[in-house]
Design an enzyme around this catalytic site. Structure first.
Site, PDB file in Angstrom:
ATOM      1  CG  ASP A 205      -1.973   1.117   1.169  1.00 51.69           C
ATOM      2  OD1 ASP A 205      -2.371   1.508   0.058  1.00 51.69           O
ATOM      3  OD2 ASP A 205      -2.380   1.604   2.247  1.00 51.69           O
ATOM      4  CB  ILE A 206       4.281   2.006  -1.121  1.00 46.94           C
ATOM      5  CG1 ILE A 206       5.213   3.167  -0.810  1.00 46.94           C
ATOM      6  CG2 ILE A 206       4.417   1.508  -2.552  1.00 46.94           C
ATOM      7  CD1 ILE A 206       6.662   2.778  -0.677  1.00 46.94           C
TER       8      ILE A 206
END
Length: 312
Positions: A205-206
């Site tokens: 989830d960067i």
């Protein structure tokens, strides 16, 4: 530091509408007690919780020796289960340090990042310069030796499940999307993880909001939702959110350059990164409709641009 530690931000109410309604409400009801227990167990002084989070209670903390920290208590759900283990793998290299973990209460005591402004906040810097920061951080995370990966979700399992959901939603909801393009997305969700040249611990989830300006290092990553698999999965949200590439006069040229930046820094094939972006845009589009929203044909036209860049 004042201690309004029992405050529960209203945004956390969303957990009561996710998954099992009764379980979500039960966790919210238990949260004040969890906060008190953890404050006492770790001898913390707590500040007011930060607002905006929907699945975790997060507040500034002070350790007994005066060091600044962060207390994070998560609503237990699959995506958060590997966070502490991932932080242990990365050992503070490019990410926040894990000071302590309580697996029963689903809580972590973390390094506090100061000043903590996000990469997304640096909008006076050129988008490509910010993407270089992110690409270098990802390259560091992907290079960490994992050892035993059995404690992490396999990316191939996750995206295969998504592929099945896309098929079901396409048939049930009939959103009017190009069936050929959706079929490409489904195929990619199943095939990309199985054809990776290497497998790493991906952040999961960067995005620009999960990269914070710090002092120990110039930038530190937070909030992983880790999986083990193809590194090509990670870059898309950065490419998409550093600014909206589709609002540029020539979005295809902008996207090619952005995928090339990640390729130059990480060694990943830019066309493969575009293929992952196509798959994720298709999956997002069907998820959006499944939540009761009107079909986004703009999103599917963007998926078509990404597919052309990937050579599909």
């Amino acid at each position: 530091m004042t201690e309004p530690q029992l405050l529960v931000p209203p945004t956390l109410g969303v957990v009561a509408s996710i998954g099992d309604l009764a379980e979500g409400r039960a966790w919210l009801d238990s949260l004040p007690g969890l906060i008190t227990e953890l404050r006492e167990a770790w001898s913390l002084r707590l500040g007011a919780p930060w607002t905006g989070g929907s699945c975790s209670w997060v507040a500034p903390a002070e350790l007994p020796d005066g060091r600044a920290a962060v207390l994070k208590i998560s609503w237990p759900h699959p995506e958060m289960m590997g966070e502490a283990a991932a932080l242990r793998v990365w050992q503070g290299h490019g990410v926040v340090t894990l000071h302590a973990h309580d697996g029963v209460r689903h809580a972590m005591l973390l390094e506090r990042v100061d000043p903590g402004t996000t990469l997304g906040d640096r909008d006076w810097l050129p988008a490509e310069e910010r993407l270089l920061v992110a690409a270098r951080l990802l390259a560091r995370l992907w290079s960490a030796p994992v050892g035993d990966a059995s404690g992490f979700d396999l990316l191939s399992h996750v995206t295969a499940r998504w592929a099945g959901l896309v098929e079901q939603r396409m048939e049930r909801l009939r959103p009017g999307f190009d069936p050929g393009l959706v079929a490409h997305g489904i195929r990619l969700l199943r095939e990309l993880p199985t054809t990776a040249l290497r497998r790493v611990l991906v952040h999961g989830d960067i995005n620009p909001g999960n990269i914070l300006a710090g002092q120990r290092e110039p930038w530190l990553v937070i909030d992983p939702k880790p999986m083990y698999g193809d590194p090509g999965y990670d870059p898309w949200k950065l490419v998409e959110q550093i600014d909206d590439p589709f609002r540029h006069p020539n979005p295809a040229a902008v996207l090619r350059r952005r995928f090339a930046i990640f390729g130059e820094v990480t060694g990943e094939d830019p066309a493969r990164l575009a293929a992952w972006a196509t798959a994720r845009r298709v999956e997002d589009s069907l998820w959006w409709v499944s939540r009761g929203n009107q079909p986004s044909h703009r999103a599917m036209s963007e998926a078509a641009i990404l597919a052309s860049i990937a050579g599909l």
